[in-house]
Design a protein around this motif. Structure first.
Motif, mmCIF file in Angstrom:
data_model
loop_
_atom_site.group_PDB
_atom_site.id
_atom_site.type_symbol
_atom_site.label_atom_id
_atom_site.label_comp_id
_atom_site.label_asym_id
_atom_site.label_seq_id
_atom_site.Cartn_x
_atom_site.Cartn_y
_atom_site.Cartn_z
ATOM 1 N N ALA A 1 -66.608 11.486 -56.591
ATOM 2 C CA ALA A 1 -67.185 10.560 -57.156
ATOM 3 C C ALA A 1 -65.817 9.797 -58.000
ATOM 4 O O ALA A 1 -65.769 8.599 -57.893
ATOM 5 N N GLY A 2 -64.617 10.202 -58.102
ATOM 6 C CA GLY A 2 -63.561 9.626 -58.251
ATOM 7 C C GLY A 2 -62.925 8.535 -57.138
ATOM 8 O O GLY A 2 -62.604 7.453 -57.551
ATOM 9 N N MET A 3 -63.127 9.201 -56.074
ATOM 10 C CA MET A 3 -62.678 8.220 -54.825
ATOM 11 C C MET A 3 -63.760 7.207 -54.701
ATOM 12 O O MET A 3 -63.372 6.060 -54.385
ATOM 13 N N ALA A 4 -64.995 7.331 -54.964
ATOM 14 C CA ALA A 4 -65.984 6.152 -54.888
ATOM 15 C C ALA A 4 -65.805 5.286 -55.906
ATOM 16 O O ALA A 4 -65.671 4.111 -55.800
ATOM 17 N N LEU A 5 -65.523 5.782 -57.170
ATOM 18 C CA LEU A 5 -65.337 4.780 -58.034
ATOM 19 C C LEU A 5 -63.782 3.906 -57.752
ATOM 20 O O LEU A 5 -64.016 2.595 -58.131
ATOM 21 N N LEU B 1 -61.741 -1.154 -55.882
ATOM 22 C CA LEU B 1 -60.842 -2.068 -55.075
ATOM 23 C C LEU B 1 -61.748 -3.197 -54.284
ATOM 24 O O LEU B 1 -61.168 -4.411 -54.157
ATOM 25 N N LEU B 2 -62.895 -2.829 -54.103
ATOM 26 C CA LEU B 2 -63.751 -3.986 -53.800
ATOM 27 C C LEU B 2 -64.186 -5.051 -54.700
ATOM 28 O O LEU B 2 -64.162 -6.421 -54.070
ATOM 29 N N VAL B 3 -64.212 -4.651 -55.841
ATOM 30 C CA VAL B 3 -64.799 -5.596 -57.009
ATOM 31 C C VAL B 3 -63.415 -6.496 -57.426
ATOM 32 O O VAL B 3 -63.444 -7.575 -57.781
#
Length: 322
Positions: free
Chosen positions: A28-32, A37-39
């Motif tokens: 979850a931390g990696m996904a956040l 980074l994308l936003v």
């Protein structure tokens, strides 16, 4: 009181039991981090580097050495670098940079209002950085959303610093140049008046020989004539001619100094030497995607593991009868 044991074996067993939770939190931390980074809008950092030249090489005593040869280092010392750092921190220099780089168009602010100008100055101060190194060179960097803006501001900062640093010395020399020029004009008027007086007296008394005692290497001509007032005329011509000769000598010296000061303010002599010009960067500033994800995973793993161990310890505490 019962002693509570929570050793390495308990830690390992707790982590094994809660490994599903730890893995989920880590992912979850990696996904956040990936979503952030994308936003997050990418920023680019451009950097320029330059050396400070010794301003004494632009001094007239260095350019026109006539009686003494003194070694002067080509590179500026710590005092010169300190002046550059002080100028870079001044609002005058930073205002010129944001105006020359059209910050009002880049950041959509009104630069001619107090509020808009303050906002642009805050943006510049936040993204601008200048530092000196142990090699006595200066690094200027700027971070912007567009690569060309970052490079443009960094290069403009070097240009404005050079112009401001140059004007610090050239303005003084220009003032001296004007002062000497004004004095030369006064000498021109005085010499012209003395020339008219001498010409009239020579024609009146027919005295055309050189009578100035200041002209030691000139052989005086024969004096012919006489009559009442002739002797006084010789004395007056000699006095006036000696004053005129001194004024002509002073005027020639002033013209020489004017030429020297004019040469020292020539723009051909640079006060800063750019050794690395800022170019539009191709990679965003900050940590790369891989490093960011790895860092997020490690932090998530650490805090989730710490949380699991703390909760397990407190559960063991509560299980003990008091």
């Amino acid at each position: 009181m019962t002693n509570i044991s929570f050793d390495l074996i308990d830690v390992i067993r707790t982590i094994q039991k809660q490994k599903r939770f730890i893995i989920i939190v880590t992912l979850a931390g990696m996904a956040l981090a990936g979503a952030a980074l994308l936003v997050k809008k990418k920023k680019y950092k451009a950097e320029a580097r330059f050396l400070v030249n010794n301003p004494l090489y632009g001094d007239r005593h260095t350019l026109f050495r006539s009686y003494e040869t003194r070694y002067v280092d080509y590179y500026g010392g710590d005092d010169d670098v300190d002046k550059i750092m002080a100028l870079a921190a001044s609002d005058t220099v930073r205002d010129r940079i944001i105006r020359n780089c059209d910050f009002d168009k880049i950041y959509k602010r009104e630069i001619n209002t107090a509020k808009g100008h303050d906002e642009l100055m805050m943006i510049f101060n936040k993204n601008f950085n200048i530092k000196r190194t142990e090699y006595k060179d200066v690094q200027v960097s700027y971070t912007a959303y567009r690569p060309e803006d970052a490079a443009g501001v960094a290069n403009m900062a070097v240009k404005v610093l050079e112009e401001t640093y140059r004007s610090y010395y050239t303005n003084v020399k220009t003032g001296i140049y004007r002062s000497i020029g004004d004095q030369k004009l006064k000498l021109d008027s005085a010499i012209a008046a003395l020339t008219d007086t001498l010409a009239a007296m020579r024609d009146q008394y027919g005295i055309y020989a050189i009578l100035s005692p200041t002209r030691k290497d000139v052989i005086n001509g024969d004096l012919k004539g006489g009559g009442k007032g002739y002797g006084r005329a010789i004395e007056e011509i000699q006095n006036i001619e000696s004053v005129k000769d001194q004024l002509v000598t002073d005027r020639a010296h002033y013209i020489s100094m004017l030429n020297e000061f004019d040469a020292t303010t020539n723009s051909a002599m640079g006060y800063l030497k750019v050794i690395t010009r800022a170019l539009p960067p191709t990679n965003p500033a900050g940590l790369g995607t891989a490093i960011t994800l790895v860092a997020a995973a490690l932090l998530s793993f650490f805090f989730s593991t710490l949380y699991v161990l703390i909760m397990a310890y407190y559960r063991k505490l509560n299980a003990v009868e008091r």
